[in-house]
Motif scaffolding. Sequence first.
Motif, mmCIF file in Angstrom:
data_model
loop_
_atom_site.group_PDB
_atom_site.id
_atom_site.type_symbol
_atom_site.label_atom_id
_atom_site.label_comp_id
_atom_site.label_asym_id
_atom_site.label_seq_id
_atom_site.Cartn_x
_atom_site.Cartn_y
_atom_site.Cartn_z
ATOM 1 N N UNK A 62 60.768 28.346 86.784
ATOM 2 C CA UNK A 62 59.544 29.052 86.382
ATOM 3 C C UNK A 62 59.328 28.960 84.876
ATOM 4 N N UNK A 63 60.391 29.131 84.108
ATOM 5 C CA UNK A 63 60.263 29.036 82.654
ATOM 6 C C UNK A 63 59.839 27.643 82.227
ATOM 7 N N UNK A 64 60.414 26.605 82.851
ATOM 8 C CA UNK A 64 60.050 25.237 82.501
ATOM 9 C C UNK A 64 58.600 24.944 82.856
ATOM 10 N N UNK A 65 58.135 25.502 83.979
ATOM 11 C CA UNK A 65 56.723 25.322 84.359
ATOM 12 C C UNK A 65 55.805 25.988 83.336
ATOM 13 N N UNK A 66 56.215 27.152 82.841
ATOM 14 C CA UNK A 66 55.422 27.847 81.826
ATOM 15 C C UNK A 66 55.388 27.051 80.528
ATOM 16 N N UNK A 67 56.549 26.540 80.120
ATOM 17 C CA UNK A 67 56.631 25.716 78.912
ATOM 18 C C UNK A 67 55.742 24.484 79.050
ATOM 19 N N UNK A 68 55.741 23.870 80.219
ATOM 20 C CA UNK A 68 54.934 22.671 80.445
ATOM 21 C C UNK A 68 53.447 22.959 80.273
ATOM 22 N N UNK A 69 52.995 24.081 80.838
ATOM 23 C CA UNK A 69 51.582 24.457 80.685
ATOM 24 C C UNK A 69 51.244 24.729 79.226
ATOM 25 N N UNK A 70 52.129 25.423 78.521
ATOM 26 C CA UNK A 70 51.881 25.713 77.110
ATOM 27 C C UNK A 70 51.815 24.438 76.278
ATOM 28 N N UNK A 71 52.740 23.517 76.539
ATOM 29 C CA UNK A 71 52.751 22.248 75.792
ATOM 30 C C UNK A 71 51.433 21.505 75.944
ATOM 31 N N UNK A 72 50.908 21.500 77.156
ATOM 32 C CA UNK A 72 49.673 20.751 77.393
ATOM 33 C C UNK A 72 48.442 21.492 76.882
ATOM 34 N N UNK A 73 48.548 22.806 76.703
ATOM 35 C CA UNK A 73 47.468 23.534 76.026
ATOM 36 C C UNK A 73 47.479 23.200 74.540
ATOM 37 N N UNK A 74 48.685 23.104 73.977
ATOM 38 C CA UNK A 74 48.820 22.802 72.547
ATOM 39 C C UNK A 74 48.418 21.359 72.251
ATOM 40 N N UNK A 75 48.900 20.415 73.060
ATOM 41 C CA UNK A 75 48.569 18.999 72.867
ATOM 42 C C UNK A 75 48.151 18.401 74.207
ATOM 43 N N UNK A 76 46.883 18.567 74.576
ATOM 44 C CA UNK A 76 46.404 18.004 75.846
ATOM 45 C C UNK A 76 46.164 16.505 75.731
ATOM 46 N N UNK A 78 43.973 13.136 75.770
ATOM 47 C CA UNK A 78 42.602 12.792 75.404
ATOM 48 C C UNK A 78 42.377 11.320 75.722
ATOM 49 N N UNK A 79 41.258 10.793 75.265
ATOM 50 C CA UNK A 79 40.918 9.408 75.593
ATOM 51 C C UNK A 79 41.894 8.416 74.979
ATOM 52 N N UNK A 80 42.611 8.816 73.935
ATOM 53 C CA UNK A 80 43.488 7.883 73.224
ATOM 54 C C UNK A 80 44.967 8.071 73.556
ATOM 55 N N UNK A 81 45.382 9.317 73.832
ATOM 56 C CA UNK A 81 46.810 9.601 73.939
ATOM 57 C C UNK A 81 47.121 10.492 75.131
ATOM 58 N N UNK A 82 48.348 10.402 75.657
ATOM 59 C CA UNK A 82 48.744 11.258 76.778
ATOM 60 C C UNK A 82 49.020 12.686 76.313
ATOM 61 N N UNK A 83 49.191 13.575 77.263
ATOM 62 C CA UNK A 83 49.491 14.966 76.934
ATOM 63 C C UNK A 83 50.960 15.117 76.556
ATOM 64 N N UNK A 84 51.310 16.305 76.053
ATOM 65 C CA UNK A 84 52.691 16.563 75.652
ATOM 66 C C UNK A 84 53.659 16.433 76.827
ATOM 67 N N UNK A 85 53.275 16.969 77.980
ATOM 68 C CA UNK A 85 54.192 16.900 79.121
ATOM 69 C C UNK A 85 54.377 15.476 79.620
ATOM 70 N N UNK A 86 53.371 14.638 79.437
ATOM 71 C CA UNK A 86 53.460 13.249 79.910
ATOM 72 C C UNK A 86 54.450 12.420 79.099
ATOM 73 N N UNK A 87 54.800 12.876 77.905
ATOM 74 C CA UNK A 87 55.792 12.136 77.105
ATOM 75 C C UNK A 87 57.122 12.884 77.034
ATOM 76 N N UNK A 88 57.306 13.891 77.920
ATOM 77 C CA UNK A 88 58.606 14.545 78.028
ATOM 78 C C UNK A 88 58.883 15.665 77.039
#
Length: 214
Positions: A62-76, A78-88
């Motif tokens: 549950x904590x890791x799922x929460x961290x993942x959502x937060x990371x992608x809110x911080x760095x989602x 876009x057209x040029x780059x992947x999200x934070x969760x997509x790069x680990x």
Amino acid sequence: MNRRDILKSIPLTTLSLSAATPEVSPTAPVPKPAITEFKNGKSPEEQRRDNALQTAKFLTAHELATVTLLCDIILPADARSPSASQVGVPQFIEFMLKDQPDMQTPVRGGLSWLDHECRQRFGKAFTDCTPPQRIAVVDDIAYPAKAKLEHKPGVAFFSRMRNLTAAGYFTSKAGIADLGYMGNTPHQWAGPPKEVLDQFGLSFDPDVHYADMG
């Protein structure tokens, strides 16, 4: 730039020989020094520690799922780059928490605060909230200068998460590419500008190795 593996010799410790020790023949083979293999600039001990940290678990699912959502809110993405969760980045953050235990309590406490705040507002944990509900909470803790006093614990937590997310993202291959950082890449010099050459009546041939001319 990929680093080469470095081999480092460990010198043998000088041994004190007592009178009862048989004399060593000068023709006896000299033992070779032990070799320590470094990978990515890390000693075997550091490599073993990293491997242990990689396999250990700290965050709950549950904590890791929460961290993942937060990371992608911080760095989602876009057209040029992947999200934070997509790069680990979530995995990077968990590694950092295991590597630096002093951060464990603040981060785990912050995750608990976030769920408590969401339950107070919406009756459910952060991961179960809708995207607009999550953003509403994040907006209240993402801007320290505008945050309410009762949100100060959340502000401190989110600031730490933002720093960890940025560190993980912009040290990844995709993050470095997003910055446009070139690093130590080969470059071919095109020579002096033509107007400079014309000014001094010179010419430049890129196929000539001028440094070799004495």
